[in-house]
Enzyme design. Structure first.
Site, PDB file in Angstrom:
ATOM      1  N   VAL A 168       0.867  -1.177   0.000  1.00  0.00           N
ATOM      2  CA  VAL A 168       0.000   0.000   0.000  1.00  0.00           C
ATOM      3  C   VAL A 168       0.904   1.227   0.000  1.00  0.00           C
ATOM      4  CG1 VAL A 168      -1.789   1.298   1.185  1.00  0.00           C
ATOM      5  CG2 VAL A 168      -1.794  -1.202   1.295  1.00  0.00           C
ATOM      6  N   GLY A 176       1.193   5.748  -1.239  1.00  0.00           N
ATOM      7  CA  GLY A 176       0.434   6.986  -1.276  1.00  0.00           C
ATOM      8  C   GLY A 176      -0.561   7.028  -2.424  1.00  0.00           C
ATOM      9  N   LYS A 218      -3.366   0.894  -3.466  1.00  0.00           N
ATOM     10  CA  LYS A 218      -2.931  -0.471  -3.177  1.00  0.00           C
ATOM     11  C   LYS A 218      -2.215  -1.079  -4.380  1.00  0.00           C
ATOM     12  CE  LYS A 218      -6.591  -1.427   0.197  1.00  0.00           C
ATOM     13  NZ  LYS A 218      -7.750  -2.271   0.555  1.00  0.00           N
ATOM     14  N   VAL A 219      -1.315  -2.019  -4.072  1.00  0.00           N
ATOM     15  CA  VAL A 219      -0.604  -2.767  -5.107  1.00  0.00           C
ATOM     16  C   VAL A 219      -1.002  -4.239  -4.967  1.00  0.00           C
ATOM     17  CG1 VAL A 219       1.622  -3.369  -6.094  1.00  0.00           C
ATOM     18  CG2 VAL A 219       1.321  -1.139  -5.000  1.00  0.00           C
ATOM     19  N   ASP A 259      11.907  10.957  -5.421  1.00  0.00           N
ATOM     20  CA  ASP A 259      11.388  10.206  -4.276  1.00  0.00           C
ATOM     21  C   ASP A 259      12.207   8.937  -4.080  1.00  0.00           C
ATOM     22  OD1 ASP A 259       9.764   9.836  -2.096  1.00  0.00           O
ATOM     23  OD2 ASP A 259       8.125   8.911  -3.209  1.00  0.00           O
TER      24      ASP A 259
END
Length: 853
Positions: A527, A529, A532-533, A643
């Site tokens: 999960v 930002g 969900k994956v 990031d």
């Protein structure tokens, strides 16, 4: 007798010199005061002279000189922020000032631990003669809500007929153990720059000539950060970028005056209104007339309700030279402030500045904590271009009738609380004030400190009492999650649809549901930002990772577009591979190769998985560095990831590292520039402090983040751990402190004992330390980082071969990486991966000039 008289006269003169010595050359009653400064004079990092405050105190009883226990890496200078004056009872400063002019008053605050006092106990009021500036104010709460380490409050005070400005700090009686403090005080005489302002949607004018004001925002629209020393008229104002306040995806375009345009102030306008740089840059709507007719340029600001505000808009036409070429309407809080604004009709010439003031009263109803400024083309006037322009923007709060400027303490947003709870970093815990700036990586001053933290609401808070104003303050990294409009999503969908033509696969929603068993929770493998994956299976047996945005929200539209567009054009062994995407029925779904071994972080700490051996860790770091190096050098324009962290370094079934999550990535400057100015985005603990301070993103920002990753790898601990003593919370800060104290080996993962070659470890740590240097130019390039890691690996694998042999093998590995990177460019890649080879002189200078590595 004559001798005594001379001595007395000398003492008087010396006293006057000491007092007036603190006054800036720009005015006889200017003061730049560092409170609690142990010596009488100190210099900040910009060469400004700060004087001690002790001669201006009416009493030193119940005050304490103190030094902050922790120096946040975001502080722009040790002076004035590392020293403070603590007040345990009402105490007044007295400053002799001119009675003929207004004065700027700036109060500097750095909420930290002073003299073992809890920073969360600092509740106090501040008065300037009869004006209430702050009431029951908590700098600790403000800093947490703003995710800032330090901030500045700026006020415009009326001429003081008595010639004496009294600034009184009073601890709040309503809070047990409260105290007051201040780090710095600036007093600067200012010209009269305020005239009556038209109250929007009325024929009335508001005269603020007899009212104190507070500066809420001061923005160089379309331009860069302007430091106090670059301001006009020696007023030492700070002008910030407007980017954080723009609403929606349509942010227009920015431009600067070309060499043929000379900015000339009209005779009736003082240069003190705004510096030349404000009028030399502008934001306009862009060249697409059909689109521009249907949207506004909009900025949103968070303010205190129940106050009147002056909105000052600065204009200077830099491109057009005829009336009715660019005509637009101005709205403030959805009320018409100006119809048919035409800058050339006002100025009669290109390159001539002007400004307009509008007044608005912000009510105290539900949700009335925002102030909107919008520009829209005046279609009815049939201008030559459907466009609008703005060069600068200032917002001033006008005091109430009882001469009050104090607002309520901010309330952190639901988003901030939920996210920090998820990260086990609670903003409600005391003694974490020093973390704030270190976590975020830096801070700026008053305007950005007041509102950079909001931009979007997730949820409005309702039914609050008057003592708890409903606010939604968001940290900087949530600016990436601003809500997009339906039209924005449609435009993105249209753009992405063009990628179906061979660059990547377009999945139907039905295919994705089948692959994930209708998004069954048992398939969730992560999960983030974005959402969900899921683990999925396509084409009868191919494992994939499927990232799905929250279907109830359109947040992250731009991140979705950025990631799909970038990954569809890039191909590299150490970048996660994009298989395709789905944007059907409002869904935003991305399909990637499945990474069997998950994230790097889960193999370092907080996991039941066995610790990775040192050599494997080193190879993973090299793989990630290769991926980042390719991004920085493998295209015509630099791609800055923005990031970089251990959760965005994935490991496949063969433990090959792949950089992932390009939603925040930014196309950087070309090879002839050194930065791109942009809103600050990223993750706490990894943010480049220089990028945070200046909003100037460079490839060295990724290098800083990667340096934190290197320390995570060797120390096996998070970038942030609020459960540790405060000096250890930030891994980067802790590593630097240990290095200065000569005990860096004490923080290395005990699991690595006996595994590492001392020379290899030395080179690895040396590289990591260079990466987290405070200033970008002091950091190595990603190419240098990669070479040093290759060199460290050779020292580990061939400890008896000597440095020369290790250098040769590191060179071979580096050249092979570059050659493979060129061969791995996909058809859609931006064209100049050959830039790396064209710049071979730079590459090979790295090989043969080993000094200083």
């Amino acid at each position: 007798m004559r001798s005594n008289t001379n001595i007395l006269f000398s003492l008087i003169i010396a006293s006057l010199i000491v007092i007036t010595g603190s006054k800036a050359s720009s005015g006889l009653d200017s003061f730049v005061i560092s409170c609690g400064l142990p010596s009488n004079v100190g210099m900040d990092n910009h060469g400004r002279r700060w004087r001690s405050d002790y001669r201006f105190l009416t009493s030193s009883t119940n005050t304490i000189n103190s030094t902050a226990q922790y120096k946040d890496p975001s502080l722009p200078s040790q002076i004035p922020y590392m020293s403070a004056r603590i007040f345990t009872s009402p105490t007044t400063y007295k400053f002799p000032v001119s009675s003929e002019s207004r004065h700027w008053l700036r109060l500097h605050f750095y909420p930290s631990e002073y003299s073992s006092l809890d920073p969360s106990d600092a509740y106090f009021a501040v008065y300037a003669n009869d004006v209430t500036l702050l009431h029951n104010f908590s700098s600790f709460i403000a800093a947490q809500a703003l995710t800032q380490a330090y901030f500045i409050k700026e006020y415009s005070l009326l001429p003081i007929q008595s010639g004496e400005l009294n600034i009184t700090f009073t601890p709040s009686l309503s809070h047990h153990g409260s105290y007051a403090f201040v780090n710095g005080i600036e007093i600067v005489p200012m010209p009269e720059i305020f005239k009556p302002a038209k109250l929007v949607s009325t024929d009335r004018f508001i005269d603020v000539g007899n009212r104190p004001l507070q500066t809420m925002f001061r923005l160089n629209v379309g331009g860069n950060f302007i430091e106090p020393k670059e301001d006009s008229g020696h007023l030492s104002r700070t002008w910030y970028s407007d980017t954080p306040y723009l609403l929606g995806a349509r942010s227009g375009v920015t431009s600067g005056a070309d060499e043929n345009v000379t900015i000339q102030y009209p005779s009736e306008m003082s240069r003190s209104i705004a510096p030349l740089d404000v009028y030399s840059f502008a934001r306009t709507m862009g060249p697409n007339a059909s689109v521009d007719q249907n949207y506004n340029l909009t900025w949103v600001f968070q303010v205190d309700p129940k106050f009147t505000y002056i909105v000052r808009l600065h204009f200077c036409e830099l491109e057009l030279d005829k009336i009715n070429q660019r005509v637009f309407d101005i709205y403030v809080n959805n009320q018409t402030a100006q119809e048919a604004a035409d800058v050339l009709a006002w100025t009669r010439s290109k390159g001539v500045p002007t400004y307009k003031d509008y007044a608005i009263y912000v009510t105290n109803g539900p949700g009335d904590e925002e102030l909107w400024v919008a520009l829209q083309p005046s279609v009815s006037k049939k201008p030559e271009y459907y466009d609008a322009i703005l060069n600068g923007l200032e917002i001033f709060k006008v005091s109430s009738d009882d001469r009050n400027l104090a607002g309520h303490n901010p309330t952190p947003s639901d988003m901030l609380l939920e996210d920090e709870a998820r990260k086990k970093f609670s903003p409600s815990e005391a003694n974490h004030a020093p973390i704030i700036g270190g976590v975020a990586g830096g801070a700026v001053g008053v305007a950005v400190a007041v509102a950079i933290c909001f931009v979007a609401y997730k949820k409005r808070k309702q039914d609050r009492g008057s003592d708890s104003i409903a606010r939604s303050w968001l940290p900087i990294y949530w600016n990436s999650q601003t809500t997009a409009s339906k039209s924005t999503f449609s435009a993105v969908s249209s753009t992405l649809s063009s990628l179906r033509q061979g660059l990547c696969r377009h999945f139907s929603l039905q295919e994705v549901k089948y692959a994930t068993k209708s998004f069954n929770e048992s398939q969730v493998i992560g999960v983030g930002g974005f959402g969900k994956v899921y683990k999925g299976v396509i084409d009868g047996g191919t494992n994939v990772a499927i990232k799905r945005s929250n279907p109830t929200s359109k947040q992250g539209v731009l991140e979705f577009q950025t990631e799909v567009e970038l990954l569809s054009k890039l191909r590299h062994k150490h970048l996660v591979s994009l298989i395709g995407f789905c944007e059907e029925n409002g869904e935003m779904i991305i399909v990637y190769d499945y990474m069997a071994n998950g994230t790097l972080r889960e193999h370092l700490y907080k996991s039941n998985k066995p610790a990775l051996p040192w050599k494997q860790r080193l190879k993973i770091c090299i793989g990630a560095a290769r991926g980042l190096h390719y991004l920085h050098t493998g295209a015509q324009f630099i791609i800055i990831h923005r990031d970089v962290k251990t959760t965005n370094i994935l490991l496949d079934d063969k433990w090959v590292a792949k950089v992932s999550d390009f939603g925040l990535s930014k196309t950087g400057p070309d090879l002839h520039q050194n930065h791109v100015t942009t809103i600050v985005k990223g993750s706490f603990g990894y943010l480049d402090p220089e990028y945070f301070r200046r909003q100037q993103l460079t490839a060295k920002s990724d290098v800083y983040s990667f340096g934190v990753v290197l320390f995570e790898v060797i120390c096996a601990r998070p970038a942030l751990d609020p459960n540790l003593p405060k000096e250890q919370v930030s891994l980067a800060d802790w590593a630097l402190m240990c290095q200065r104290e000569g005990n860096l080996e004490s923080i290395i993962d005990p699991e690595l004992r006996g595994e590492t070659n001392p020379e290899c470890l030395k080179k690895f740590v040396e590289t990591a330390l260079k990466c987290i240097a405070d200033h970008g130019p002091e950091r190595p390039s990603m190419g240098d980082v990669l070479w040093n890691l290759e060199f460290a690996l050779q020292l580990q694998e061939n400890p008896s071969g000597g440095e020369h042999a290790a250098e040769e093998k590191a060179n071979d590995a580096y050249v092979k990486h570059n050659a493979v990177a060129i061969l791995n460019v996909g058809e859609g890649s931006t064209n100049a991966t050959t830039n790396e080879m064209n710049d071979s002189s730079v590459v090979f200078s790295q090989f043969f000039q080993q000094k200083g590595r």
